[in-house]
Design an enzyme around this catalytic site. Structure first.
Site, mmCIF file in Angstrom:
data_model
loop_
_atom_site.group_PDB
_atom_site.id
_atom_site.type_symbol
_atom_site.label_atom_id
_atom_site.label_comp_id
_atom_site.label_asym_id
_atom_site.label_seq_id
_atom_site.Cartn_x
_atom_site.Cartn_y
_atom_site.Cartn_z
ATOM 1 N N SER A 1 -14.468 -5.514 1.647
ATOM 2 C CA SER A 1 -13.501 -6.214 0.807
ATOM 3 C C SER A 1 -14.031 -7.585 0.446
ATOM 4 O O SER A 1 -14.757 -8.215 1.234
ATOM 5 C CB SER A 1 -12.194 -6.361 1.602
ATOM 6 N N TYR B 1 -7.178 -8.973 9.622
ATOM 7 C CA TYR B 1 -7.644 -7.882 8.753
ATOM 8 C C TYR B 1 -9.042 -8.194 8.219
ATOM 9 O O TYR B 1 -9.966 -7.375 8.315
ATOM 10 C CB TYR B 1 -6.669 -7.661 7.584
ATOM 11 N N LYS C 1 -13.120 -6.494 8.749
ATOM 12 C CA LYS C 1 -14.138 -6.124 7.745
ATOM 13 C C LYS C 1 -15.449 -6.862 8.024
ATOM 14 O O LYS C 1 -16.538 -6.295 7.910
ATOM 15 C CB LYS C 1 -13.638 -6.458 6.339
HETATM 16 P P1 NAD Z 1 -4.473 3.370 2.073
HETATM 17 O O1 NAD Z 1 -3.633 2.886 3.210
HETATM 18 O O2 NAD Z 1 -3.806 3.918 0.881
HETATM 19 O O3 NAD Z 1 -5.532 4.447 2.602
HETATM 20 C C1 NAD Z 1 -6.033 4.434 3.914
HETATM 21 C C2 NAD Z 1 -5.848 5.834 4.478
HETATM 22 O O4 NAD Z 1 -6.387 5.851 5.803
HETATM 23 C C3 NAD Z 1 -4.386 6.261 4.579
HETATM 24 O O5 NAD Z 1 -4.239 7.533 3.968
HETATM 25 C C4 NAD Z 1 -4.109 6.335 6.074
HETATM 26 O O6 NAD Z 1 -3.194 7.345 6.390
HETATM 27 C C5 NAD Z 1 -5.493 6.591 6.639
HETATM 28 N N1 NAD Z 1 -5.727 6.095 8.003
HETATM 29 C C6 NAD Z 1 -5.431 4.866 8.505
HETATM 30 N N2 NAD Z 1 -5.850 4.785 9.783
HETATM 31 C C7 NAD Z 1 -6.420 5.987 10.088
HETATM 32 C C8 NAD Z 1 -7.011 6.509 11.246
HETATM 33 N N3 NAD Z 1 -7.108 5.784 12.361
HETATM 34 N N4 NAD Z 1 -7.491 7.782 11.216
HETATM 35 C C9 NAD Z 1 -7.379 8.527 10.090
HETATM 36 N N5 NAD Z 1 -6.813 8.080 8.954
HETATM 37 C C10 NAD Z 1 -6.340 6.816 8.967
HETATM 38 O O7 NAD Z 1 -5.421 2.143 1.684
HETATM 39 P P2 NAD Z 1 -6.418 1.986 0.441
HETATM 40 O O8 NAD Z 1 -5.876 0.913 -0.426
HETATM 41 O O9 NAD Z 1 -6.768 3.297 -0.134
HETATM 42 O O10 NAD Z 1 -7.664 1.354 1.197
HETATM 43 C C11 NAD Z 1 -8.742 2.146 1.644
HETATM 44 C C12 NAD Z 1 -9.765 1.248 2.318
HETATM 45 O O11 NAD Z 1 -10.169 0.231 1.417
HETATM 46 C C13 NAD Z 1 -9.222 0.516 3.547
HETATM 47 O O12 NAD Z 1 -10.249 0.485 4.538
HETATM 48 C C14 NAD Z 1 -8.936 -0.873 3.049
HETATM 49 O O13 NAD Z 1 -9.042 -1.845 4.069
HETATM 50 C C15 NAD Z 1 -10.030 -1.050 2.016
HETATM 51 N N6 NAD Z 1 -9.693 -2.032 0.971
HETATM 52 C C16 NAD Z 1 -8.516 -1.889 0.276
HETATM 53 C C17 NAD Z 1 -8.200 -2.839 -0.690
HETATM 54 C C18 NAD Z 1 -6.891 -2.742 -1.438
HETATM 55 O O14 NAD Z 1 -6.429 -3.763 -1.951
HETATM 56 N N7 NAD Z 1 -6.264 -1.579 -1.534
HETATM 57 C C19 NAD Z 1 -9.066 -3.887 -0.956
HETATM 58 C C20 NAD Z 1 -10.247 -3.982 -0.248
HETATM 59 C C21 NAD Z 1 -10.556 -3.042 0.726
HETATM 60 C C1 WQD Z 2 -2.772 -11.357 -5.891
HETATM 61 C C2 WQD Z 2 -2.219 -12.648 -6.463
HETATM 62 C C3 WQD Z 2 -0.900 -13.887 -4.884
HETATM 63 C C4 WQD Z 2 2.330 -10.943 -4.560
HETATM 64 C C5 WQD Z 2 -5.122 -8.889 -0.920
HETATM 65 C C6 WQD Z 2 -5.857 -9.017 0.380
HETATM 66 C C7 WQD Z 2 -7.291 -8.676 0.190
HETATM 67 C C8 WQD Z 2 -7.469 -7.322 -0.491
HETATM 68 C C9 WQD Z 2 -6.613 -7.166 -1.702
HETATM 69 C C10 WQD Z 2 -7.873 -5.658 1.131
HETATM 70 C C11 WQD Z 2 -2.302 -13.832 -5.505
HETATM 71 C C12 WQD Z 2 -0.046 -13.422 -6.030
HETATM 72 C C13 WQD Z 2 1.173 -11.611 -4.889
HETATM 73 C C14 WQD Z 2 3.581 -11.452 -5.010
HETATM 74 C C15 WQD Z 2 2.407 -13.267 -6.092
HETATM 75 N N1 WQD Z 2 -7.093 -6.253 0.367
HETATM 76 N N2 WQD Z 2 1.200 -12.749 -5.638
HETATM 77 N N3 WQD Z 2 3.570 -12.604 -5.755
HETATM 78 O O1 WQD Z 2 -4.022 -11.653 -1.911
HETATM 79 O O2 WQD Z 2 -5.773 -11.348 -3.732
HETATM 80 O O3 WQD Z 2 -5.699 -9.770 -1.862
HETATM 81 O O4 WQD Z 2 -5.265 -7.547 -1.405
HETATM 82 O O5 WQD Z 2 -8.991 -5.919 1.428
HETATM 83 O O6 WQD Z 2 -7.882 -8.707 1.451
HETATM 84 O O7 WQD Z 2 -5.721 -10.355 0.838
HETATM 85 O O8 WQD Z 2 -3.913 -9.682 -3.523
HETATM 86 O O9 WQD Z 2 -2.129 -8.573 -4.793
HETATM 87 O O10 WQD Z 2 -1.554 -9.747 -2.626
HETATM 88 O O11 WQD Z 2 -2.172 -11.103 -4.627
HETATM 89 O O12 WQD Z 2 2.447 -14.290 -6.769
HETATM 90 O O13 WQD Z 2 4.649 -10.906 -4.717
HETATM 91 O O14 WQD Z 2 -0.809 -12.456 -6.707
HETATM 92 O O15 WQD Z 2 -0.533 -15.183 -4.473
HETATM 93 O O16 WQD Z 2 -2.544 -14.978 -6.275
HETATM 94 P P1 WQD Z 2 -4.828 -10.749 -2.744
HETATM 95 P P2 WQD Z 2 -2.373 -9.693 -3.863
#
Ligand code: NAD
Ligand code: WQD
Length: 335
Positions: free
Chosen positions: A126, A150, A154
């Site tokens: 991330s 979190y 990562k």
């Molecule tokens: P998500 O929660 O939709 O998907 C994660 C999946 O993993 C879920 O289906 C959940 O049931 C499964 N899971 C969780 N723990 C598990 C375990 N111990 N064993 C088996 N399955 C398990 O999330 P997502 O948004 O699809 O994110 C996927 C990956 O990408 C995550 O590692 C997340 O940290 C990373 N990521 C997400 C974002 C974002 O904003 N969505 C941003 C950066 C990184």
């Molecule tokens: C985006 C912008 C908020 C909600 C997070 C995690 C990051 C990654 C992605 C996994 C910001 C603003 C938000 C609301 C708002 N996840 N906001 N009102 O914070 O960039 O990233 O998700 O790895 O680790 O931190 O994403 O969508 O929460 O926020 O004003 O109700 O929207 O302040 O500027 P963020 P976000």
């Protein structure tokens, strides 16, 4: 020969979209998910869209016995590892749960891979690993830091993967640093389905547009950005999914490598721009109020995308309107 790819977290938001792109590219997909944050019915949607139902095992990445069985019974070429917990606020109140699920779970997965001789891994990292960015756009060699448990998971996992890579020849590891994944599949059949109050902006805005919530709280209008609200690099989840296939292909076709690479568009949008774009897509008013800054938030964040273009031959091409159109189609189909 058809390669079988183990997709952990494959019924989740990004995992499900990646399954579709893998199937479209001719891979065989085996999903492992404990359904802690997704539904098995996602598989029906994947079958409906692609004509192929991925094999599915309900289970946990921390279950070493199950993993050993999976690697024995299936000819797995590589693992794409999405499984994990991702809510920043919850990670502050439940750090041990996050360290257990994300770090212990990944260590167990990699031990099972090592034992089975499977050494190709694509990992969901991330942009949170860049902490508060010192430069924009953010290149991959920007200093790394964590501001919450979190993000710490990562960061630690990137370090663990680096150490494993250096410990033993043959590992091919992609650390994919996602910026802000949003949107949904254009079919409207799969998308992001947060449980409870959404933490992230786009799903929250979508629920306001659909009338489920009264208004968006804009967290801060006094940032050093053009309109004072936070700026992020939102990336369409289908583009992101295609980035995984590009990374997998790159790792399979080249010498073993540890590759950390940004997956973003290289362009930032403010909270207010995002609300306006969503209002256009939905044709609905999206009321908002200005609220205090959310603790831990940064002002701006967008990716330097050159490495992904050079190494993976991949760029994100869907714009903000397409992200909102597709998210709205998905939202409208819910409830
Ligand atoms: P998500 O929660 O939709 O998907 C994660 C999946 O993993 C879920 O289906 C959940 O049931 C499964 N899971 C969780 N723990 C598990 C375990 N111990 N064993 C088996 N399955 C398990 O999330 P997502 O948004 O699809 O994110 C996927 C990956 O990408 C995550 O590692 C997340 O940290 C990373 N990521 C997400 C974002 C974002 O904003 N969505 C941003 C950066 C990184
Ligand atoms: C985006 C912008 C908020 C909600 C997070 C995690 C990051 C990654 C992605 C996994 C910001 C603003 C938000 C609301 C708002 N996840 N906001 N009102 O914070 O960039 O990233 O998700 O790895 O680790 O931190 O994403 O969508 O929460 O926020 O004003 O109700 O929207 O302040 O500027 P963020 P976000």
């Amino acid at each position: 020969m058809t390669c079988k790819i183990l997709v952990t977290g494959g019924t989740g938001f990004i995992g499900s979209h990646t399954c579709l792109e893998l199937i479209a590219d001719g891979y065989q997909v085996l999903v492992l998910d404990n359904l802690s944050n997704s539904q098995e019915s996602v598989l029906d949607a994947l079958e409906q869209i692609s004509g192929t139902r991925p094999e599915f095992i309900r289970g946990d990445i921390r279950d070493r016995i199950l993993l050993d069985r999976i690697f024995q019974e299936h000819d797995i070429a590589a693992v794409i590892h999405f499984a994990g917990l991702k809510a920043v606020g919850q990670s502050v109140s439940q750090p041990l749960n996050y360290y257990d699920n994300n770090i212990a779970g990944t260590v167990i997965l990699m031990q099972a891979m090592q034992q089975a001789g499977v050494r190709s891994l694509v990992f969901s990292s991330s942009a949170t690993v860049y902490g508060d960015p010192q430069q924009l756009p953010i290149p991959e060699d920007h200093p790394l830091s964590a501001t919450n448990p979190y993000g710490h998971t990562k960061l630690v996992l990137e370090e663990i993967m680096g150490n494993v890579y250096r410990s033993e020849p043959g590992w091919r590891i992609g650390l994919l640093r996602y910026f802000n994944p949003v949107g949904a599949h254009p079919s409207g059949l799969i998308g992001e389905a947060p449980q409870g109050v959404p933490n992230n902006l786009m799903p929250y805005v979508a629920q306001v547009a659909s009338g489920q919530r009264a208004q968006v709280q804009v967290f801060g209008q006094d940032y050093d950005t053009p309109d004072g609200t936070g700026v992020r690099d939102y990336i369409h989840v289908v583009d992101l999914a295609q980035g995984h296939v590009a990374a997998l292909r790159y790792l399979q076709e080249n010498e073993p490598e540890l590759l950390a690479v940004n997956l973003g568009t290289g362009r930032g949008y403010s909270v207010l721009e995002m609300i306006q774009a969503f209002a256009r897509s939905s044709g609905r008013d999206i009321p908002y109020t200005i609220a205090p800054r959310r603790p831990g938030d940064i002002a701006s964040c967008w990716a330097d995308t050159r490495l992904a273009r050079e190494k993976l031959n991949w760029t994100a091409d869907k714009d903000i309107q397409e992200m909102c159109d597709d998210a709205w189609r998905w939202q409208s189909s819910q409830s």
